[in-house]
Design an enzyme around this catalytic site. Structure first.
Site, PDB file in Angstrom:
ATOM      1  N   CYS A   1      12.672  31.178  28.611  1.00 14.19           N
ATOM      2  CA  CYS A   1      13.891  31.952  28.365  1.00 14.19           C
ATOM      3  C   CYS A   1      14.437  32.517  29.680  1.00 14.19           C
ATOM      4  CB  CYS A   1      13.608  33.087  27.379  1.00 14.19           C
ATOM      5  SG  CYS A   1      13.675  32.578  25.643  1.00 14.19           S
TER       6      CYS A   1
ATOM      7  N   HIS B   1      16.692  30.293  22.811  1.00 17.58           N
ATOM      8  CA  HIS B   1      15.324  29.954  22.435  1.00 17.58           C
ATOM      9  C   HIS B   1      15.259  29.250  21.076  1.00 17.58           C
ATOM     10  CE1 HIS B   1      10.937  30.632  22.576  1.00 17.58           C
ATOM     11  NE2 HIS B   1      11.007  30.896  21.280  1.00 17.58           N
TER      12      HIS B   1
ATOM     13  N   ARG C   1       0.801  -1.217   0.000  1.00 19.03           N
ATOM     14  CA  ARG C   1       0.000   0.000   0.000  1.00 19.03           C
ATOM     15  C   ARG C   1       0.838   1.273   0.000  1.00 19.03           C
ATOM     16  NH1 ARG C   1      -5.057   0.779   3.558  1.00 19.03           N
ATOM     17  NH2 ARG C   1      -3.503   1.370   5.103  1.00 19.03           N
TER      18      ARG C   1
ATOM     19  N   ASN D   1       8.929  16.302  23.862  1.00 18.99           N
ATOM     20  CA  ASN D   1       7.970  16.468  22.769  1.00 18.99           C
ATOM     21  C   ASN D   1       8.493  17.597  21.919  1.00 18.99           C
ATOM     22  OD1 ASN D   1       6.064  14.588  23.566  1.00 18.99           O
ATOM     23  ND2 ASN D   1       5.057  16.053  24.915  1.00 18.99           N
TER      24      ASN D   1
ATOM     25  N   HIS E   1      13.558  22.018  25.313  1.00 15.70           N
ATOM     26  CA  HIS E   1      13.379  21.552  26.690  1.00 15.70           C
ATOM     27  C   HIS E   1      12.786  20.150  26.693  1.00 15.70           C
ATOM     28  CE1 HIS E   1       9.241  22.770  25.732  1.00 15.70           C
ATOM     29  NE2 HIS E   1       8.821  22.091  26.778  1.00 15.70           N
TER      30      HIS E   1
ATOM     31  N   GLN F   1      -0.557  -0.299  12.461  1.00 15.32           N
ATOM     32  CA  GLN F   1      -0.375  -0.750  11.079  1.00 15.32           C
ATOM     33  C   GLN F   1       0.523   0.256  10.383  1.00 15.32           C
ATOM     34  OE1 GLN F   1      -1.804   0.914   8.216  1.00 15.32           O
ATOM     35  NE2 GLN F   1      -1.210  -0.635   6.728  1.00 15.32           N
TER      36      GLN F   1
ATOM     37  N   GLN G   1      10.922  17.062  29.659  1.00 17.01           N
ATOM     38  CA  GLN G   1      10.277  16.921  30.953  1.00 17.01           C
ATOM     39  C   GLN G   1      10.766  15.654  31.653  1.00 17.01           C
ATOM     40  OE1 GLN G   1       6.064  17.821  31.120  1.00 17.01           O
ATOM     41  NE2 GLN G   1       6.062  18.127  28.907  1.00 17.01           N
TER      42      GLN G   1
ATOM     43  N   SER H   1       4.118  22.944  23.426  1.00 26.10           N
ATOM     44  CA  SER H   1       3.495  24.257  23.493  1.00 26.10           C
ATOM     45  C   SER H   1       4.521  25.368  23.318  1.00 26.10           C
ATOM     46  CB  SER H   1       2.776  24.420  24.828  1.00 26.10           C
ATOM     47  OG  SER H   1       3.659  24.076  25.881  1.00 26.10           O
TER      48      SER H   1
ATOM     49  N   GLU I   1       7.483  -3.668  29.081  1.00 27.52           N
ATOM     50  CA  GLU I   1       8.882  -3.939  28.735  1.00 27.52           C
ATOM     51  C   GLU I   1       9.611  -4.675  29.853  1.00 27.52           C
ATOM     52  OE1 GLU I   1      10.928  -0.518  27.242  1.00 27.52           O
ATOM     53  OE2 GLU I   1       9.606  -0.329  25.503  1.00 27.52           O
TER      54      GLU I   1
ATOM     55  N   CYS J   1       8.516  34.149  26.073  1.00 27.87           N
ATOM     56  CA  CYS J   1       8.701  32.714  26.357  1.00 27.87           C
ATOM     57  C   CYS J   1       8.909  32.493  27.854  1.00 27.87           C
ATOM     58  CB  CYS J   1       9.914  32.202  25.572  1.00 27.87           C
ATOM     59  SG  CYS J   1      10.454  30.566  26.085  1.00 27.87           S
TER      60      CYS J   1
ATOM     61  N   HIS K   1      11.054  26.556  22.655  1.00 21.12           N
ATOM     62  CA  HIS K   1      12.310  26.612  23.426  1.00 21.12           C
ATOM     63  C   HIS K   1      12.772  25.172  23.728  1.00 21.12           C
ATOM     64  CE1 HIS K   1      14.907  29.157  26.124  1.00 21.12           C
ATOM     65  NE2 HIS K   1      15.297  27.922  26.399  1.00 21.12           N
TER      66      HIS K   1
HETATM   67 ZN    ZN Z   1      11.341   0.948  25.701  1.00 19.34          ZN
HETATM   68 ZN    ZN Z   2      12.540  30.675  25.141  1.00 18.43          ZN
END
Ligand code: ZN
Ligand code: ZN
Ligand code: ZN
Length: 345
Positions: free
Chosen positions: A52, A114, A25, A154, A167, A324, A169, A162, A183, A49, A165
């Site tokens: 910053c 930034h 496909r 992310n 970063h 998939q 978490q 969001s 796991e 920001c 800059h």
């Molecule tokens: Zn893993």
């Molecule tokens: Zn910044």
């Protein structure tokens, strides 16, 4: 059955989940969403920001004029350290169950700049980020109430970041989250059966085959795992067996910095845009038990599929059945391998 042509499913031995692969496909025409790309360059400092240096955060705290990495408690923390670990089980039927979950959420700025990303930072600068991660894993993992440390980034609006800059978490939790639980079970079961480590054995096979290995250095190997779900998914494993960053020797930190730089800059070359992704490290639980089965690794899950604007959706069969994909892990690996091993700029 031909892996390059016929529909088949592949097993993820780390989670014991399957992914359906439909190579035939891959050339199907696309008539869905075309999202807009934002290519406006970011300024080195953004007065609005909240990450910053010197700026005011929500809640009224002012950031210090930091010059390297900067760690602070998440102002919108999903977890609180003071929560009780009590359990609710309505009618004792194990059907409506809840448990109090204490935890700690922190934010780590990679740089005061930034406009930088892991792809545009120098490996020496990323090395400082790695040292900050090691410190956080040790400190939070040393707390009696904390049994798992999830460090994740992310990157990009498509992944819900969001703020551009650079970063990440850290969420430190009392319980082992779902992925880590799967796991752990798979690695323990493999270790129990074979008296060897699952990912050590997997690396031997991948390094022998070479097909899906996209980059290696002294400390780490990056592969598109055979069972990859996301189009350009990457798994980074340490070459030596150990469970967490707290077992790094000095050279590991530099190797990981190089690996992160190569992987993220390779991603940016795929569609010639800042590539969105979620990435994170899976490390030994910090539950004070020995974990000889756990192998340190990182997952990169990027959503882009066929261009800067066409992303993979996890809908329909994927929500109701299992994941998939159309282009195979091997096709994606060929593309990433070529870009990762281009002469460094
Ligand atoms: Zn893993
Ligand atoms: Zn910044
Ligand atoms: Zn191992």
């Amino acid at each position: 059955m031909k892996l390059t042509e016929d529909p088949h499913r592949r097993l993820n031995p780390l989670t014991n989940e399957w992914v359906l692969v439909s190579p035939h496909r891959a050339t199907r025409p696309w008539q869905g969403e075309v999202s807009k790309t934002n290519t406006t360059p970011e300024p080195a400092y953004d007065p609005h920001c909240y990450l910053c240096p010197g700026n005011l955060r929500a809640g009224g705290v002012r950031n210090p004029p930091y010059s390297s990495t900067f760690v602070f408690p998440n102002d919108f923390a999903a977890l609180k350290p003071t929560t009780d670990r009590d359990r609710v089980d309505v009618e004792g039927m194990n059907l409506i169950v809840a448990e109090g979950e204490p935890g700690i959420c922190r934010v780590i700025c990679f740089s005061p700049r930034h406009d930088l990303t892991l792809a545009s930072m120098e490996p020496e600068e990323i090395d400082e980020v790695v040292h900050t991660w090691i410190g956080q894993y040790r400190e939070l993992g040393g707390l009696a109430a904390i049994n798992h440390i999830q460090i994740f980034e992310n990157r990009g609006a498509m992944m819900g970041a969001s703020n551009p800059h650079p970063h990440c978490q850290v969420w430190a939790t009392a319980s082992l989250p779902g992925e880590a639980t799967k796991e752990l079970a798979a690695q323990q079961s493999y270790f129990g059966k074979h008296h060897r480590c699952l990912l050590c054995d997997y690396l031997v096979v991948e390094r022998g085959e070479k097909t899906r290995v996209i980059y290696e250095n002294d400390g780490f190997t990056a592969v598109v795992p055979f069972w990859a779900v996301w189009p350009f998914e990457i798994l980074v494993c340490s070459n030596r067996h150990f469970g967490s960053m707290s077992e790094f020797i000095e050279a590991d930190s530099r190797s990981l910095a190089d690996m992160l730089h190569v992987v993220t800059s390779t991603y940016d070359k795929v569609f010639d845009v800042p590539f969105p992704y979620s990435m994170g490290f899976h490390q030994s639980p910090t539950d004070s038990k020995p974990h000889p089965e756990w192998h340190f690794h990182a997952h990169f899950y990027p959503p882009l599929l066929r261009s800067a604007t066409i992303r993979k959706f996890m809908v329909g069969f994927e929500m109701l059945g299992n994941a998939q994909r159309d282009i195979t892990a091997e096709t994606a690996a060929d593309r990433l391998k070529a870009l990762a091993n281009e002469k460094k700029k």
